[in-house]
Design a protein around this motif. Structure first.
Motif, PDB file in Angstrom:
ATOM      1  N   ASP A 132       0.817  -1.215   0.000  1.00  9.19           N
ATOM      2  CA  ASP A 132       0.000   0.000   0.000  1.00  9.19           C
ATOM      3  C   ASP A 132       0.851   1.265   0.000  1.00  9.19           C
ATOM      4  OD1 ASP A 132      -2.264  -1.526  -0.003  1.00  9.19           O
ATOM      5  OD2 ASP A 132      -2.619  -1.372   2.166  1.00  9.19           O
ATOM      6  N   ARG A 133       2.015   1.210   0.651  1.00  9.30           N
ATOM      7  CA  ARG A 133       2.866   2.404   0.709  1.00  9.30           C
ATOM      8  C   ARG A 133       3.255   2.849  -0.693  1.00  9.30           C
ATOM      9  NH1 ARG A 133       8.009   3.530   0.073  1.00  9.30           N
ATOM     10  NH2 ARG A 133       8.560   1.324  -0.174  1.00  9.30           N
ATOM     11  N   VAL A 134       3.660   1.913  -1.520  1.00  9.26           N
ATOM     12  CA  VAL A 134       4.040   2.239  -2.888  1.00  9.26           C
ATOM     13  C   VAL A 134       2.827   2.713  -3.678  1.00  9.26           C
ATOM     14  CG1 VAL A 134       4.947   1.315  -5.059  1.00  9.26           C
ATOM     15  CG2 VAL A 134       6.003   0.657  -2.880  1.00  9.26           C
ATOM     16  N   ALA A 135       1.706   2.040  -3.485  1.00 12.38           N
ATOM     17  CA  ALA A 135       0.485   2.434  -4.190  1.00 12.38           C
ATOM     18  C   ALA A 135       0.088   3.865  -3.833  1.00 12.38           C
ATOM     19  CB  ALA A 135      -0.646   1.470  -3.864  1.00 12.38           C
ATOM     20  N   ASP A 136       0.208   4.213  -2.550  1.00 10.68           N
ATOM     21  CA  ASP A 136      -0.109   5.576  -2.121  1.00 10.68           C
ATOM     22  C   ASP A 136       0.832   6.591  -2.771  1.00 10.68           C
ATOM     23  OD1 ASP A 136      -2.189   4.692  -0.570  1.00 10.68           O
ATOM     24  OD2 ASP A 136      -1.042   4.704   1.310  1.00 10.68           O
ATOM     25  N   GLU A 137       2.121   6.230  -2.851  1.00  9.41           N
ATOM     26  CA  GLU A 137       3.089   7.129  -3.480  1.00  9.41           C
ATOM     27  C   GLU A 137       2.758   7.329  -4.956  1.00  9.41           C
ATOM     28  OE1 GLU A 137       6.680   5.109  -2.615  1.00  9.41           O
ATOM     29  OE2 GLU A 137       6.883   5.927  -0.589  1.00  9.41           O
ATOM     30  N   MET A 138       2.299   6.269  -5.597  1.00  8.58           N
ATOM     31  CA  MET A 138       1.914   6.365  -7.004  1.00  8.58           C
ATOM     32  C   MET A 138       0.708   7.282  -7.177  1.00  8.58           C
ATOM     33  SD  MET A 138       2.268   2.470  -8.404  1.00  8.58           S
ATOM     34  CE  MET A 138       1.938   2.952 -10.106  1.00  8.58           C
ATOM     35  N   VAL A 139      -0.276   7.121  -6.302  1.00  3.87           N
ATOM     36  CA  VAL A 139      -1.477   7.957  -6.380  1.00  3.87           C
ATOM     37  C   VAL A 139      -1.109   9.418  -6.183  1.00  3.87           C
ATOM     38  CG1 VAL A 139      -3.648   8.531  -5.232  1.00  3.87           C
ATOM     39  CG2 VAL A 139      -3.075   6.136  -5.704  1.00  3.87           C
ATOM     40  N   GLN A 140      -0.220   9.702  -5.227  1.00  8.66           N
ATOM     41  CA  GLN A 140       0.196  11.083  -4.999  1.00  8.66           C
ATOM     42  C   GLN A 140       0.935  11.640  -6.215  1.00  8.66           C
ATOM     43  OE1 GLN A 140      -0.649  13.045  -2.425  1.00  8.66           O
ATOM     44  NE2 GLN A 140      -1.906  11.311  -1.749  1.00  8.66           N
ATOM     45  N   ALA A 141       1.785  10.816  -6.820  1.00 10.94           N
ATOM     46  CA  ALA A 141       2.501  11.252  -8.026  1.00 10.94           C
ATOM     47  C   ALA A 141       1.519  11.541  -9.144  1.00 10.94           C
ATOM     48  CB  ALA A 141       3.502  10.178  -8.455  1.00 10.94           C
ATOM     49  N   ARG A 143      -1.599  12.477  -8.837  1.00  9.26           N
ATOM     50  CA  ARG A 143      -2.334  13.699  -8.538  1.00  9.26           C
ATOM     51  C   ARG A 143      -1.484  14.934  -8.818  1.00  9.26           C
ATOM     52  NH1 ARG A 143      -5.078  11.733  -2.788  1.00  9.26           N
ATOM     53  NH2 ARG A 143      -6.762  10.468  -3.743  1.00  9.26           N
ATOM     54  N   ARG A 144      -0.215  14.865  -8.466  1.00 10.53           N
ATOM     55  CA  ARG A 144       0.665  16.016  -8.744  1.00 10.53           C
ATOM     56  C   ARG A 144       0.738  16.267 -10.243  1.00 10.53           C
ATOM     57  NH1 ARG A 144       3.882  13.637  -4.696  1.00 10.53           N
ATOM     58  NH2 ARG A 144       5.198  12.646  -6.280  1.00 10.53           N
ATOM     59  N   LEU A 145       0.917  15.193 -11.003  1.00 12.64           N
ATOM     60  CA  LEU A 145       1.016  15.344 -12.447  1.00 12.64           C
ATOM     61  C   LEU A 145      -0.308  15.848 -13.031  1.00 12.64           C
ATOM     62  CD1 LEU A 145       2.661  15.082 -14.995  1.00 12.64           C
ATOM     63  CD2 LEU A 145       2.092  12.642 -15.081  1.00 12.64           C
ATOM     64  N   ALA A 146      -1.428  15.347 -12.515  1.00 16.88           N
ATOM     65  CA  ALA A 146      -2.736  15.797 -12.989  1.00 16.88           C
ATOM     66  C   ALA A 146      -2.920  17.289 -12.721  1.00 16.88           C
ATOM     67  CB  ALA A 146      -3.850  15.001 -12.312  1.00 16.88           C
ATOM     68  N   THR A 147      -2.495  17.742 -11.551  1.00 20.01           N
ATOM     69  CA  THR A 147      -2.595  19.163 -11.215  1.00 20.01           C
ATOM     70  C   THR A 147      -1.746  20.005 -12.147  1.00 20.01           C
ATOM     71  OG1 THR A 147      -3.018  18.674  -8.873  1.00 20.01           O
ATOM     72  CG2 THR A 147      -2.201  20.880  -9.406  1.00 20.01           C
ATOM     73  N   GLU A 148      -0.529  19.524 -12.424  1.00 22.13           N
ATOM     74  CA  GLU A 148       0.363  20.248 -13.329  1.00 22.13           C
ATOM     75  C   GLU A 148      -0.237  20.351 -14.729  1.00 22.13           C
ATOM     76  OE1 GLU A 148       3.581  22.225 -15.040  1.00 22.13           O
ATOM     77  OE2 GLU A 148       3.002  21.959 -12.928  1.00 22.13           O
ATOM     78  N   LEU A 149      -0.805  19.259 -15.214  1.00 23.57           N
ATOM     79  CA  LEU A 149      -1.404  19.266 -16.550  1.00 23.57           C
ATOM     80  C   LEU A 149      -2.633  20.173 -16.599  1.00 23.57           C
ATOM     81  CD1 LEU A 149      -1.147  15.495 -17.558  1.00 23.57           C
ATOM     82  CD2 LEU A 149       0.419  17.367 -18.103  1.00 23.57           C
ATOM     83  N   ALA A 150      -3.420  20.153 -15.524  1.00 22.40           N
ATOM     84  CA  ALA A 150      -4.605  21.009 -15.471  1.00 22.40           C
ATOM     85  C   ALA A 150      -4.206  22.486 -15.514  1.00 22.40           C
ATOM     86  CB  ALA A 150      -5.420  20.713 -14.216  1.00 22.40           C
ATOM     87  N   ILE A 151      -3.135  22.833 -14.807  1.00 24.71           N
ATOM     88  CA  ILE A 151      -2.646  24.219 -14.819  1.00 24.71           C
ATOM     89  C   ILE A 151      -2.182  24.598 -16.220  1.00 24.71           C
ATOM     90  CG2 ILE A 151      -0.796  25.734 -14.001  1.00 24.71           C
ATOM     91  CD1 ILE A 151      -0.961  24.221 -11.312  1.00 24.71           C
ATOM     92  N   ARG A 152      -1.449  23.683 -16.858  1.00 23.85           N
ATOM     93  CA  ARG A 152      -0.976  23.963 -18.216  1.00 23.85           C
ATOM     94  C   ARG A 152      -2.145  24.118 -19.183  1.00 23.85           C
ATOM     95  NH1 ARG A 152       4.382  20.159 -19.244  1.00 23.85           N
ATOM     96  NH2 ARG A 152       5.553  20.820 -17.388  1.00 23.85           N
ATOM     97  N   ASP A 153      -3.156  23.296 -19.014  1.00 24.46           N
ATOM     98  CA  ASP A 153      -4.347  23.401 -19.869  1.00 24.46           C
ATOM     99  C   ASP A 153      -5.004  24.766 -19.711  1.00 24.46           C
ATOM    100  OD1 ASP A 153      -3.908  20.816 -20.672  1.00 24.46           O
ATOM    101  OD2 ASP A 153      -5.580  19.950 -19.542  1.00 24.46           O
ATOM    102  N   GLU A 154      -5.099  25.218 -18.463  1.00 23.16           N
ATOM    103  CA  GLU A 154      -5.755  26.511 -18.206  1.00 23.16           C
ATOM    104  C   GLU A 154      -4.931  27.654 -18.788  1.00 23.16           C
ATOM    105  OE1 GLU A 154      -8.466  29.376 -16.871  1.00 23.16           O
ATOM    106  OE2 GLU A 154      -8.602  27.228 -17.312  1.00 23.16           O
ATOM    107  N   VAL A 155      -3.608  27.564 -18.661  1.00 20.81           N
ATOM    108  CA  VAL A 155      -2.744  28.590 -19.259  1.00 20.81           C
ATOM    109  C   VAL A 155      -2.940  28.608 -20.771  1.00 20.81           C
ATOM    110  CG1 VAL A 155      -0.353  29.238 -19.727  1.00 20.81           C
ATOM    111  CG2 VAL A 155      -1.014  28.549 -17.425  1.00 20.81           C
ATOM    112  N   ASP A 156      -2.963  27.413 -21.379  1.00 18.10           N
ATOM    113  CA  ASP A 156      -3.180  27.324 -22.822  1.00 18.10           C
ATOM    114  C   ASP A 156      -4.531  27.910 -23.215  1.00 18.10           C
ATOM    115  OD1 ASP A 156      -0.758  26.190 -23.278  1.00 18.10           O
ATOM    116  OD2 ASP A 156      -1.487  24.138 -23.527  1.00 18.10           O
ATOM    117  N   ARG A 157      -5.561  27.613 -22.417  1.00 19.87           N
ATOM    118  CA  ARG A 157      -6.902  28.116 -22.727  1.00 19.87           C
ATOM    119  C   ARG A 157      -6.907  29.644 -22.712  1.00 19.87           C
ATOM    120  NH1 ARG A 157     -11.460  30.063 -20.501  1.00 19.87           N
ATOM    121  NH2 ARG A 157     -10.485  30.270 -18.457  1.00 19.87           N
TER     122      ARG A 157
END
Length: 286
Positions: A132-141, A143-157
């Motif tokens: 579970d520890r590794v799985a949690d780290e993956m989920v956090q990674a 989410r971070r990447l999803a947030t970064e992509l969402a920010i980039r999408d908004e900047v592009d928009r």
């Protein structure tokens, strides 16, 4: 990952994915970490840490196929304790996966606004449940990447909106200048028309055109310019010199000066530019 990534100002989404995978490799201590971006629903594996072969590089994973395709289709993490014998996934990609010697695998989709944009994996060459520890780290990674992509999408928009507004403003400027040219030309033609009724109708048209372009509903009666004063001012507004205005209106330069001076006095202007600006504000010029 989508059309937004085609923007010249947008950093490579692959670089952001690669950074998360490297961080995950350091945290998880597992021998293999890899991932890829999703293009039009198809996952393409492109980033690898710890692999021994190139068998999975560039592998296109169709939706619902294999572990990654299932993660893309469901938008949820998927895992197998032993890839070789797993009955919960299709085995379209056994050759490259087993060729790398992978057994235990976890795949986590990177979801932005309900759409899988990438998938990150960790894998072991031994079978067994990845903790579970590794799985949690993956989920956090993820989410971070999803947030970064969402920010980039908004900047592009916002950039696209800005570019669209600039393009529209530029187009409007061109149209406005063309209408001003037309207005001045009509004012010039009006003077050559001998029929008083036709001349009056043409002047009405130019006045309507001026109000339309200037955005003034009705010209201000407080300032009334004579037809010739308005003719001169219309050409001055295009940047014509006194001599050019005189040639266009078939009058002498001194006559132009006289009309311009009179128009400036009526408008309370101290120079040509100020006279044009005030005339436009009053709806007398386009």
């Amino acid at each position: 990952m989508n059309s937004a990534s085609d923007g010249l100002l947008r950093p490579s989404d692959g670089d952001a994915l690669r950074a998360e995978l490297r961080g995950l490799a350091a945290l998880s201590k597992l021998p293999v970490v890899f991932g890829g971006e999703v293009h039009a629903g198809t996952l393409v594996l492109s980033e690898f840490v710890g692999t021994r072969t190139n068998g999975m590089r560039g592998l296109a994973v169709a939706p619902s196929s294999g572990l990654g395709g299932s993660a893309v289709a469901t938008g949820k993490p998927r895992s197998v304790a032993d890839y070789r014998s797993a009955s919960t996934i299709t085995h379209h990609y056994d050759a490259p996966v087993l060729g790398e010697g992978l057994r235990a695998v976890v795949a986590v989709p990177v979801v932005v606004k309900g759409e899988a944009r990438a998938v990150i994996y960790v894998a072991n060459r031994d079978s067994g449940v990845i903790g579970d520890r590794v799985a949690d780290e993956m989920v956090q990674a993820g989410r971070r990447l999803a947030t970064e992509l969402a920010i980039r999408d908004e900047v592009d928009r916002r950039l696209r909106l800005s570019f669209a507004r600039d393009a529209m403003a530029s187009a409007n400027t061109v149209v406005t200048e063309q209408l001003r040219d037309l207005h001045a030309e009509l004012r010039g033609i009006t003077q050559s028309v001998s029929d008083a009724s036709a001349r009056s109708r043409l002047r009405d048209v130019t006045e309507k055109l001026a109000r339309l372009v200037s955005g003034v509903a009705a010209a201000d009666d407080a300032v009334s310019l004579a037809p010739r004063e308005l003719d001169v001012l219309a050409h001055v507004a295009l940047g014509c010199t006194n001599l050019e205005t005189a040639q266009r209106l078939s009058v002498g330069p001194e006559t132009v000066k006289s009309y311009l001076r009179s128009a400036m006095t009526k408008l309370g202007a101290h120079n040509r530019h100020e006279a044009v600006v005030r005339a436009r504000r009053l709806g007398l010029l386009p």
